[in-house]
Scaffold this active site. Structure first.
Site, short mmCIF file in Angstrom:
data_model
loop_
_atom_site.label_atom_id
_atom_site.label_comp_id
_atom_site.label_asym_id
_atom_site.label_seq_id
_atom_site.Cartn_x
_atom_site.Cartn_y
_atom_site.Cartn_z
CB SER A 38 -0.97 0.02 1.19
OG SER A 38 -2.10 -0.78 0.91
CE LYS A 56 -1.56 4.03 2.59
NZ LYS A 56 -1.42 2.98 3.63
CE LYS A 75 -4.65 2.06 -0.67
NZ LYS A 75 -4.05 0.78 -0.26
CB SER A 114 -4.41 2.02 3.80
OG SER A 114 -3.65 1.52 2.73
#
Length: 392
Positions: free
Chosen positions: A66, A232, A69, A126
């Site tokens: 993730s 993140k 992202k 997320s």
């Protein structure tokens, strides 16, 4: 061939007991550090200059999970900055976006949610569904958005990154590196408002309704490490535990990336070790703020006599504590082969910071205001002025 005008300014920096550190110095020292033993790869950089303070297998291609992202968020922030989308507009959720598995904010097909709330869903929780919903709003389809992601990666000079989706869900040929993730994070942090989202530990969506949803930040360091305000996390069974974190203390902002840790605890320890090392061993000195004027452009056939040229990003140097500094040269290079009209924010040159002739950082120089072609009356007045001057 483009013509370039170069202006060189020598800045005599008088910071006592400090030394400028370039991105490739102290490598031998770094090899002796044990900051990220629990991670497969890692990197620690200063945000403004991009100077590397520590790295481990930083160019090894790995699944970013993730952390993908961050590129999604970068394109969202660009779209907001260019006013292609607005925070308060409503986005209608497609069946495809609502079908995303993994981390999600449980969007339903046909539901309408503001860009602002969807952005919270991506940055804090997320949410894969929120990521795809925004991707479809910006590019029309998820596939078109992924093309934008890969185009942006190429524009940033990332040679070891390829995206297959905006979420980081497992996919063949979806990979990046710790170094490339740090570059994406560096670019994302140009948009100062992003940390208004990534620094939030908990919030709510659909507050006061029966579908109220509690958002909890997947990056626990936001709560437990002073100065951390993003960025993140990532996890899949293939990628293991990953994190790109950023923290700011005084005037220094750093970015730490850890990939492939076996547990969240090991991941957070690796990042914490890197952050501790950065703030205990280094300091930054600001040369220019973002959007600070550094020179002016004057074009004969333009509608304005002069327009400021400003820095496209903050310009700083990284200093190692306990050593002396020497003189720094700042070189301004302006492209002379530019055609009107030129839009506000157009790149018109580069600002280089050098030490002992070696380029330490390069920052784009941008127009502070648009330059258009002059009207006939202005050109006539200019011609008359030149005739008078030549006659004298």
């Amino acid at each position: 061939m483009k013509k370039i005008v170069t202006l060189t300014l020598v800045l005599m920096l008088t910071f006592l007991s400090m030394q400028t550190v370039s991105a490739n110095e102290n490598k031998q020292e770094d090899q002796d550090l044990s900051l990220a033993d629990s991670a497969s790869s890692a990197i620690l950089i200063e945000r403004d200059s991009g100077a590397i303070m520590y790295e481990k297998n930083a160019h090894e291609q790995l699944p970013p999970a993730s952390m993908t992202k961050m590129m999604t968020l970068l394109l969202i922030m660009e779209a907001l900055d260019e006013e292609k989308i607005t925070l308060d507009e409503k986005v209608r959720v497609s069946e495809h976006a609502a079908s995303m598995g993994g981390s999600q904010i449980f969007l339903e097909e046909g539901e309408e949610m503001s860009v602002n709330d969807l952005l919270k869903g991506v940055a804090i929780a997320s949410g894969n569904d929120a990521s795809v919903a925004l991707a479809e709003r910006i590019a029309g389809t998820e596939e078109a958005f992924v093309q934008k992601m890969n185009d942006k990666a190429k524009a940033l000079g990332l040679e070891n990154t390829n995206f297959q989706n905006p979420t980081g869900l497992p996919a063949k040929n979806h990979y990046s590196t710790a170094y490339d993730m740090s570059v994406i994070a560096k670019e994302l942090l140009k948009y100062g408002k992003i940390t208004n989202y990534t620094s939030v530990y908990e919030d709510y969506l659909r507050k006061g309704t029966e579908d109220e949803f509690w958002l909890v930040n997947t990056n626990k360091l936001v709560k437990f490490y002073d100065g951390v305000d993003g960025l993140k996390t990532g996890y899949t069974s293939e990628a293991k535990y990953c994190l790109t974190a950023t923290a700011k203390k005084d005037d220094m902002r750093v970015i730490a990336v850890a990939m492939g840790a076996q547990t969240p605890k090991e991941r957070n320890k690796a990042v914490t070790n890197m952050l501790d090392y950065a703030f205990s061993q280094y300091k930054t000195a600001s040369i220019y703020k973002k959007n600070q004027p550094v020179t002016q452009i004057a074009m004969i056939k333009a509608d304005k006599d002069k327009v400021n040229v400003v820095t496209g990003d903050a310009v700083s140097i990284l200093l190692k504590k306990g050593q002396d500094s020497s003189g720094i040269e700042t070189t301004i290079k302006i492209d002379q082969d530019m055609d009107l009209p030129l839009e506000k924010g157009a790149k018109v040159g580069m600002l280089q910071v050098k030490q002992n002739g070696k380029v330490m950082t390069e920052t784009p120089l941008l127009l502070e205001a648009s330059l258009n072609k002059a009207n006939v009356w202005k050109l006539f007045k200019y011609s008359m002025k030149e005739m008078v001057k030549n006659a004298n």
